[in-house]
Design a protein around this motif. Structure first.
Motif, PDB file in Angstrom:
ATOM      1  N   ALA A  48       0.956  -1.299   0.453  1.00 11.10           N
ATOM      2  CA  ALA A  48      -0.267   0.349  -0.116  1.00 11.10           C
ATOM      3  C   ALA A  48       1.042   1.217  -0.325  1.00 11.10           C
ATOM      4  N   GLY A  49       2.201   0.902   0.717  1.00  4.13           N
ATOM      5  CA  GLY A  49       3.301   2.621   1.236  1.00  4.13           C
ATOM      6  C   GLY A  49       3.881   2.822  -0.496  1.00  4.13           C
ATOM      7  N   GLU A  50       4.137   1.337  -1.395  1.00  2.69           N
ATOM      8  CA  GLU A  50       4.517   1.595  -2.619  1.00  2.69           C
ATOM      9  C   GLU A  50       3.242   1.706  -3.547  1.00  2.69           C
ATOM     10  N   GLY A  62      11.210  10.048  -8.507  1.00  3.29           N
ATOM     11  CA  GLY A  62      11.603   8.762  -9.059  1.00  3.29           C
ATOM     12  C   GLY A  62      11.223   7.910  -8.563  1.00  3.29           C
ATOM     13  N   ALA A  63      10.544   6.812  -9.350  1.00  5.60           N
ATOM     14  CA  ALA A  63      10.606   5.176  -8.811  1.00  5.60           C
ATOM     15  C   ALA A  63      10.927   4.600  -8.360  1.00  5.60           C
ATOM     16  N   ASP A  64      12.691   4.873  -7.816  1.00  9.21           N
ATOM     17  CA  ASP A  64      13.320   4.197  -7.168  1.00  9.21           C
ATOM     18  C   ASP A  64      13.636   5.145  -6.005  1.00  9.21           C
ATOM     19  N   LEU A  65      13.315   6.107  -5.416  1.00  5.52           N
ATOM     20  CA  LEU A  65      12.811   7.364  -4.726  1.00  5.52           C
ATOM     21  C   LEU A  65      14.665   8.536  -5.063  1.00  5.52           C
ATOM     22  N   SER A  66      14.909   8.367  -5.874  1.00  6.73           N
ATOM     23  CA  SER A  66      16.094   8.446  -6.069  1.00  6.73           C
ATOM     24  C   SER A  66      16.389  10.439  -6.957  1.00  6.73           C
ATOM     25  N   GLY A  70      12.171  16.107  -7.792  1.00 11.53           N
ATOM     26  CA  GLY A  70      12.504  16.510  -5.986  1.00 11.53           C
ATOM     27  C   GLY A  70      13.576  15.709  -5.443  1.00 11.53           C
ATOM     28  N   PRO A  71      13.739  16.648  -4.135  1.00 10.35           N
ATOM     29  CA  PRO A  71      14.722  15.525  -3.896  1.00 10.35           C
ATOM     30  C   PRO A  71      14.728  13.919  -3.404  1.00 10.35           C
ATOM     31  N   ASP A  72      15.684  13.320  -3.611  1.00  9.33           N
ATOM     32  CA  ASP A  72      15.931  11.564  -3.120  1.00  9.33           C
ATOM     33  C   ASP A  72      15.611  11.307  -1.658  1.00  9.33           C
TER      34      ASP A  72
END
Length: 118
Positions: A48-50, A62-66, A70-72
């Motif tokens: 759910a979080g993802e 970013g799809a990979d939080l990188s 916006g910021p990493d």
């Protein structure tokens, strides 16, 4: 031919309805196979979080939080708690606009999941 096809479809529907779904009465007692993790911040529903992240945050972070626009966020949990992340999501921070449409359980799943990124 049309009558035959209609009879087959109707008969199939009748048979499937009569079967009911029957089966394993113990199935209700078995826990659901979900990806939940217990943490200091609470129970994290990882999927759910993802999903909330993918639908609301990935465009900028970013799809990979990188990062990207916006910021990493790969280690955001080492800097902010779940409550602080929730405040940022709801009220915005820096160039980030408030995401006031992310509320309730979605907000909780997102922020708890992000707070585990350390």
């Amino acid at each position: 031919m049309k009558k035959w096809l209609l009879a087959v479809i109707f008969g199939t529907a009748l048979v499937l309805t009569a079967c009911g779904g029957g089966g394993d009465d113990d199935a209700a007692e078995e826990p659901a196979d979900t990806e939940n993790e217990a943490t200091d911040a609470g129970t994290v529903d990882v999927e759910a979080g993802e999903e909330v992240y993918a639908n609301n945050c990935a465009m900028c972070h970013g799809a990979d939080l990188s990062g990207g626009g916006g910021p990493d966020l790969t280690q955001v949990g080492s800097k902010y708690s779940a409550d602080e992340i929730a405040d940022i999501v709801q009220n915005g921070f820096g160039k980030m606009q408030p995401q006031s449409h992310v509320t309730g359980e979605d907000l909780e799943n997102l922020t708890t999941w992000l707070s585990e990124k350390q």
